[in-house]
Structure formats: C-alpha cells, structure tokens
Write an enzyme that holds these catalytic residues in place. Structure first.
Site, PDB file in Angstrom:
ATOM      1  N   LYS A 101      -2.404   3.825   3.578  1.00  0.00           N
ATOM      2  CA  LYS A 101      -3.672   4.224   2.961  1.00  0.00           C
ATOM      3  C   LYS A 101      -3.467   4.555   1.475  1.00  0.00           C
ATOM      4  CE  LYS A 101      -5.283   8.674   3.360  1.00  0.00           C
ATOM      5  NZ  LYS A 101      -5.628   9.254   2.064  1.00  0.00           N
ATOM      6  N   ASN A 102      -2.429   5.307   1.173  1.00  0.00           N
ATOM      7  CA  ASN A 102      -2.247   5.768  -0.204  1.00  0.00           C
ATOM      8  C   ASN A 102      -1.781   4.664  -1.148  1.00  0.00           C
ATOM      9  OD1 ASN A 102      -3.158   8.210   0.618  1.00  0.00           O
ATOM     10  ND2 ASN A 102      -1.192   9.282   0.483  1.00  0.00           N
ATOM     11  N   CYS A 105      -9.966  15.582   0.942  1.00  0.00           N
ATOM     12  CA  CYS A 105      -9.606  16.711   1.809  1.00  0.00           C
ATOM     13  C   CYS A 105      -9.649  18.004   1.026  1.00  0.00           C
ATOM     14  CB  CYS A 105      -8.191  16.532   2.336  1.00  0.00           C
ATOM     15  SG  CYS A 105      -8.102  15.478   3.765  1.00  0.00           S
ATOM     16  N   ARG A 129      -7.959  21.042  -6.324  1.00  0.00           N
ATOM     17  CA  ARG A 129      -7.270  19.779  -6.609  1.00  0.00           C
ATOM     18  C   ARG A 129      -7.743  19.322  -7.970  1.00  0.00           C
ATOM     19  NH1 ARG A 129      -6.760  15.945  -1.352  1.00  0.00           N
ATOM     20  NH2 ARG A 129      -5.078  15.036  -2.553  1.00  0.00           N
ATOM     21  N   ASP A 145       2.312  15.791   3.165  1.00  0.00           N
ATOM     22  CA  ASP A 145       1.470  15.208   4.217  1.00  0.00           C
ATOM     23  C   ASP A 145       2.139  15.260   5.594  1.00  0.00           C
ATOM     24  OD1 ASP A 145      -0.220  14.698   2.163  1.00  0.00           O
ATOM     25  OD2 ASP A 145      -0.322  12.549   2.430  1.00  0.00           O
ATOM     26  N   ARG A 178     -10.073   9.105   8.507  1.00  0.00           N
ATOM     27  CA  ARG A 178      -9.939   8.732   7.099  1.00  0.00           C
ATOM     28  C   ARG A 178      -8.569   8.110   6.847  1.00  0.00           C
ATOM     29  NH1 ARG A 178      -9.903  13.245   3.736  1.00  0.00           N
ATOM     30  NH2 ARG A 178      -9.231  11.619   2.347  1.00  0.00           N
TER      31      ARG A 178
END
Ligand code: UD1
Length: 423
Positions: free
Chosen positions: A22-23, A116, A121, A305, A397
C-alpha cells in the site's frame, strides 16, 4: 458497517501470497501524473485507499482504471491542479499529490490530508522542503496554495527522515532545474520503489535506500511499466497472526530482508522462521516468551506499523515486554481494546508495558485505526471464545481480503454485514 466475527483457537496452516505494498502504490500513483502519458502498474492491492487515489487521479483529469492487479493511468489529459477537501480527507497519502501536481503544472491547491488518527501528523517538513525548492505556499480558506514559476534544485536537510516528505521532494524535484539532494532522507523500501518507478519513467534519481537521494530535474519522462514491491507490513501481520494462533504458515512473494528487524524479534519470542529468496516460513507451536524492549525506529529499525500487531502477540507471551513508540504519539489506541480481551497493558506516554497473561478471551472490540485494527484480529485468533471486531473499514484501508486469507489458512473468521436500521 460490517464486522469480523472470529472464533479463537484455530491454529493456522498453509500457504498464502502477500499483496503489493500500500505504501508504495499510493505515492507511485501520485507520481503517475508526472509523465503526461501512460503508467502500467502491476501488483496493486485492491484497497479502499487505492480506490480513493484513483478517484483523485480521475478528478485531476487523468484516465485511471484497474484490471485485476494492474492499474493503468493515462495522465495526458490532466487538466486540474486542485484536490477538493472531501477527497483529501479520505487519506493521509493524498499529501503526496502536492509535490507531483506542482511538478506537473507549476501550482497546486489542496487541503490538509486525512488518514489514521495517530496523534498530530504535521506536514511542516513537506511545506518547508517545497519552499526550499522555490515554491511559495499560502493558506487560503483552509486550502494550501502552492505555486512555483520555477523550481530550482538544491541540498535539502531533513530534520526527521520523514517518508512522506522524502517522497514529496522526490516528486517535486523531477521538475526542478538542476540537482536536488535530500539529506537524512527516509530509507524505507517504499522510497526505493518510488525511485525504481521514476527511473523507469526516465528520471535520473539515485541513492534511495541510503540517507542521501539525488534527483536531476528536468528530464523528459516517458510511458512506464512498473511492478509494486510486496507489502512488508502485511507480511508481518500474517506472521503475527500465526505466532498468536499457533501453526505453520508459508508466505510467498515476500522480500525477507525488508522485515529483518521484526523477524529477529519473533525468533527471540520463540517462533521458528525460515527465510528463502521470496518466501518466509513461520512455525509457532508453544507459548511464546517476552522479548527485549521494542523501540520503533525509521527503517531499517523496527517499523511503527508493526508495533500493534506485535503487541497483540506479546499479550499472551510468558513474561513482560516493553514497547517504546518513537514515531507517532497516539499509537497505543488498540491497547484498551486488547485489555477488554484480558490483556495486562500499562501505558505511560510513549512506553507500553505488556505483562503476558496465559490467555485472552473473545469479546466485542472496536478497531479505530488500520494497524491497531489488525492487532485486534490477531489477538482474537489466539483468544478463547468468540470476538466481534467492528470498525473493519479502518482495517480494509490496508489489507486486501484479510478475512478470506485467514480463512484460507484455517481461521474461524466470518464477515458479518450489520444492517443500519432505517430512520
Ligand atoms: C508513512 C507511512 C506510515 C508509516 C510512517 C512511518 C505511507 C502512506 N505511510 O507515513 O504507514 O507509519 O511512514 O514509517 O507511506 N513529521 C513531521 N513533520 C512532517 C512530516 C512528518 O513532524 O512534515 C513526523 C511525523 O509526525 C512522525 C514522523 O515525522 O512523527 C514520521 O512521519 P512520516 O515518516 O512522515 O510518516 P508518513 O509519511 O505520514
């Protein structure tokens, strides 16, 4: 809103394949607007964040569609430079579009991103770095208005090796005059994947994976084909699920060296792990042991993570494990839910002390963010009795068909559709 209903106690056995990262796919999709042409990107996971990114691309005037795990983007028709507040709020990674749009059109108008809720952030480094390259940035009515008649390459020294800021600079620097050097750059594998995409498109960029990345701006970019790297956090999640539930699982299509920091912790806990070229084999057949303090760090350190998935595992290990979260301030949100299942966790600021208990007990728990949600699923797999995990939209997600994968490995997990009563 659907839930996962999980009957704990089934051991996991078998083989599964890991999805693409995903990233990686999110910044690479943002980068696909740079070439004003075609990008064919394979191994793309089917996730809500990816769907949202495709919506942003279409909103900008690109053609973007999926065929199986391949996403095609044709950015030749891009005719907008702004992203609405509604689209931006859907996920944090939308911020990466700022550098890309600026590079393509010379100006970008976006609002603050969502994603999230892991505490503050900030995006100060992103904005600062784009200013360093020559952009002017103003806030107008909640929107960030970013303009640059000309971007000029220079040496940029990041105070924190921010993943997102590194990516934004790389994208903006493709259009800058001369050379940009990012010092104290993030070294995550996803940065190297972005470099691989940009190089395939014709940008002269080197150094990703080290602390200094160099980008020569101004190259004419071409159509590109690229394959996304495997998702290291999903790999770790499957490993943690096996560790918590017990059993023996092989995960295929992985890059073992991307997860070394976590593999060593799992071995220390008592899992038997064998690494092959693109496979990892994990066996967990007895009660695990507590591990030395786990401190989250930028890559190649222990990833933030992976912290919640590992915490779920250590809840039932013998002894006391300590976690120190150094990246995000609000990353212990799943701990209170794990405690509802019987875990013994004390939190003091950035430190969590987990005293292993012999068993967790299934109950109703709520996911409030992506990795913490995965941790609840992991805990439920090893718990006695039935759990119901709500808030699974957060989990989806980042995980493609998590329930289907786990079921394929023998887990007792069902997706329950909860109908919302009509008003
Ligand atoms: C990315 C990952 C996320 C992962 C994180 C850290 C994506 C889509 N997300 O998030 O899964 O948890 O890296 O590995 O790739 N910071 C600032 N100012 C800024 C930017 C960041 O202070 O302008 C701080 C953050 O608050 C945080 C630290 O830097 O404390 C690291 O954040 P960063 O690496 O930027 O994470 P993301 O790119 O948001």
């Amino acid at each position: 809103m659907d839930t996962f209903v999980i009957g704990g106690g089934n051991r996991l056995y078998g083989t599964t394949r890991v999805q693409g990262a995903k990233n990686s796919v999110l910044p690479i999709l943002a980068a696909s607007i740079l070439n004003g042409g075609i990008s064919e990107i394979s191994n793309c996971p089917d996730l809500t964040d990816v769907t949202c990114t495709l919506r942003i691309l279409r909103h900008l005037g690109c053609e973007a569609y999926r065929d199986g795990d391949v996403i095609y983007v044709d950015s030749s028709g891009m005719n907008k430079n702004s992203i609405s507040d509604r689209l931006m709020r859907e996920m944090r990674s939308s911020i990466i579009f700022m550098g890309a749009i600026l590079a393509r059109t010379g100006s970008a108008i976006i609002s603050y991103p969502g994603g999230c809720n892991l505490g503050a952030r900030p995006i100060d480094l992103h904005l600062w770095a784009l200013r360093e390259l020559g952009a002017t940035i103003d806030e107008v009515g909640g929107y960030i208005v970013c303009k640059a008649d000309k971007l000029v390459g220079k040496d940029i020294y990041l105070s924190i090796p921010s993943v997102g800021a590194t990516e934004n600079i790389m994208l903006a620097a493709t259009a800058a005059q001369g050379t940009t050097r990012i010092h104290n750059a993030a070294r995550e594998p996803e940065i190297a994947d972005l470099q691989a995409y940009l190089r395939a498109a014709g940008t002269n960029v080197t150094g990703a994976g080290t602390s200094t990345i160099q980008i020569e701006g101004g190259s004419r970019l071409r159509d590109v084909k690229h394959r996304i790297i495997p998702d290291r956090i999903v790999t770790i999640t499957y490993m943690a699920a096996t560790a918590a539930a017990g059993g023996e699982v092989t995960i295929e299509g992985v890059e073992p060296q991307h997860i070394s920091a976590v593999t060593s912790v799992m071995r220390e806990a008592g899992c038997v792990i064998r690494e092959e070229r693109d496979r990892i084999h994990i066996r967990s057949d007895r009660r695990l042991r507590a591990v030395k303090p786990i401190r989250t760090m930028p890559y190649p350190g222990f990833p933030t993570d992976a912290q919640s998935p590992l915490m779920a595992v250590m809840c039932t290990a013998e002894g006391t494990s300590v976690f120190v979260e150094n990246i995000f301030e609000n990353r212990y949100r799943c701990a209170s839910e794990l405690m509802r299942m019987g875990a013994d966790i004390r939190i003091e600021g950035r430190v969590a002390v987990v005293c292993g208990v012999p068993k967790l007990y299934g109950t109703k728990v709520a996911a409030t963010e992506l990795r913490g949600g995965a941790a609840l699923v992991i805990a439920a797999l090893g718990a006695e009795g039935e759990s119901e995990v709500s808030g699974i939209e957060h989990i989806e997600r980042g995980y493609e068909k998590l329930d289907v994968v786990l079921k394929g490995l023998g887990a007792n997990i069902e997706r329950k559709t909860v109908s919302v009563p009509e008003e």
